[in-house]
Design an enzyme around this catalytic site. Structure first.
Site, PDB file in Angstrom:
ATOM      1  CG  HIS A 252      -1.567   1.354   1.433  1.00  0.00           C
ATOM      2  ND1 HIS A 252      -2.674   1.772   0.729  1.00  0.00           N
ATOM      3  CD2 HIS A 252      -1.213   2.389   2.231  1.00  0.00           C
ATOM      4  CE1 HIS A 252      -2.977   3.007   1.096  1.00  0.00           C
ATOM      5  NE2 HIS A 252      -2.116   3.409   2.014  1.00  0.00           N
TER       6      HIS A 252
ATOM      7  CG  HIS B 222       0.726   6.634   0.120  1.00  0.00           C
ATOM      8  ND1 HIS B 222      -0.177   7.668   0.190  1.00  0.00           N
ATOM      9  CD2 HIS B 222       0.252   5.671   0.951  1.00  0.00           C
ATOM     10  CE1 HIS B 222      -1.164   7.347   1.023  1.00  0.00           C
ATOM     11  NE2 HIS B 222      -0.926   6.129   1.499  1.00  0.00           N
TER      12      HIS B 222
ATOM     13  CD  GLU C  56      -4.358   6.553   2.518  1.00  0.00           C
ATOM     14  OE1 GLU C  56      -4.414   5.715   1.605  1.00  0.00           O
ATOM     15  OE2 GLU C  56      -3.403   6.621   3.330  1.00  0.00           O
TER      16      GLU C  56
ATOM     17  CB  SER D 243      -2.656  -0.094  -2.747  1.00  0.00           C
ATOM     18  OG  SER D 243      -3.519   0.435  -1.759  1.00  0.00           O
TER      19      SER D 243
HETATM   20 CO    CO Z   1      -2.056   5.218   2.981  1.00  0.00          CO
END
Ligand code: CO
Ligand code: PHE
Length: 298
Positions: free
Chosen positions: A137, A142, A185, A204
């Site tokens: 993730h 990110h 997010e 993700s």
């Molecule tokens: Co995150």
């Protein structure tokens, strides 16, 4: 610096978002040479799956920067290698950590252009869902956008904003956390080709990548800073609402002013539910709310 084979839980903390694990806050060295074959196989499976799902769904900046980093399926990337390019491009660097950090530590890192990445990867049985951030993730979701200069500056400003909001109080922090949730997010971005994913929580996850863009159930609403800061969110289901930014520049610009007066104003107002649609919203898609009856509290 310490080196460990297992993540160490320091404590658990009851927060307004539930019971979350808190790890030791130390910066560690990525134990790259000790990743097992299984670890690398989990990375490869997740990487290949997202590489198939994201073209045509993720924004160009995310896909292109993933290429630029040279992230590949066959091996978990080494943070030191990624850092060479990242430092040169936007002045950010990745640091390895044991997992979710307390907010104050997290903000401090961001305000110094350090992005904490969980060094361990999920187990094979967690490929479809894991409740807390792991290496896949953090790194896959990110890190690519940290190569984008505007997004990189936004993340830095967010960290500084967090340091400041911590001094103002818990309600201000809650407002800021909602902003992170609905942008970094779970954000969508408007492009000439249609809506695209840029949020790491979506990028993700295979199922949420499809759900966020193609399911009729959730709302897709134009981003508005105060609206977002006032909106509760869900951590245990797909999102009920996705907010759509027009560009990374416009997101960054919306957060440039001093937000102290906004926090003060929002303190006096009740929050919106995660699935609400308001008369003032710019509606890209009004969710059918299909399946929501099964979830409490939206
Ligand atoms: Co995150
Ligand atoms: N300008 C904001 C403030 O004064 C800081 C901030 C930047 C907040 C970016 C969020 C995102 O608090």
């Amino acid at each position: 610096m310490t080196n460990t084979a297992e993540p160490r839980h320091a404590a658990h903390e009851q927060t307004d978002r539930g019971y979350i694990p808190i790890y030791t806050t130390a910066v560690v060295e990525q134990p790259w040479s000790t990743y097992s074959q299984t670890d690398n196989a989990v990375w490869a499976a997740l990487f290949r799956r997202q590489r198939d799902v994201l073209p045509g769904r993720a924004c160009r900046e995310l896909l292109e920067n993933m290429e630029r980093f040279g992230m590949r399926a066959d091996r978990i990337p080494r943070f030191d290698d990624l850092n060479k390019m990242l430092r040169r491009a936007t002045g950010w660097e990745l640091i390895a950590v044991e997992g979710l950090l307390p907010e104050s530590v997290f903000f401090d890192h961001l305000s110094k252009r350090r992005f904490p990445v969980t060094w361990w990867i999920r187990k094979p049985e967690q490929v479809d869902y894991i409740a807390e951030p792991d290496l896949f993730h953090d790194l896959f979701g990110h890190v690519p956008l940290l190569l984008n200069p505007v997004f990189a500056d936004f993340m830095h400003a967010y960290g500084c904003g967090g340091v400041k909001a911590s001094r103002i109080g818990p309600e201000a922090l809650m407002n800021l956390t909602r902003l992170y949730w609905y942008t970094v997010e779970f954000g969508l971005i408007r492009t000439a080709e249609g809506l695209r994913i840029y949020g790491a929580g979506i990028a993700s996850s295979k199922a949420e990548s499809i759900h966020a863009l193609e399911s009729p159930a959730p709302n897709r609403l134009g981003f508005d800073l105060e609206r977002v800061m006032r909106t509760k969110y869900r951590i245990d289901t797909f999102q009920k609402t996705y907010f759509v930014i027009d560009s990374f520049e416009s997101l960054f610009e919306a957060t440039l002013p001093d937000l102290a007066p906004v926090y003060a104003e929002l303190r006096e107002m009740p929050p919106h539910g995660a699935g609400d649609v308001l008369p003032s919203d710019r509606v890209d898609h009004r969710g059918t709310r299909e399946g929501w009856a099964l979830d409490a509290d939206f």
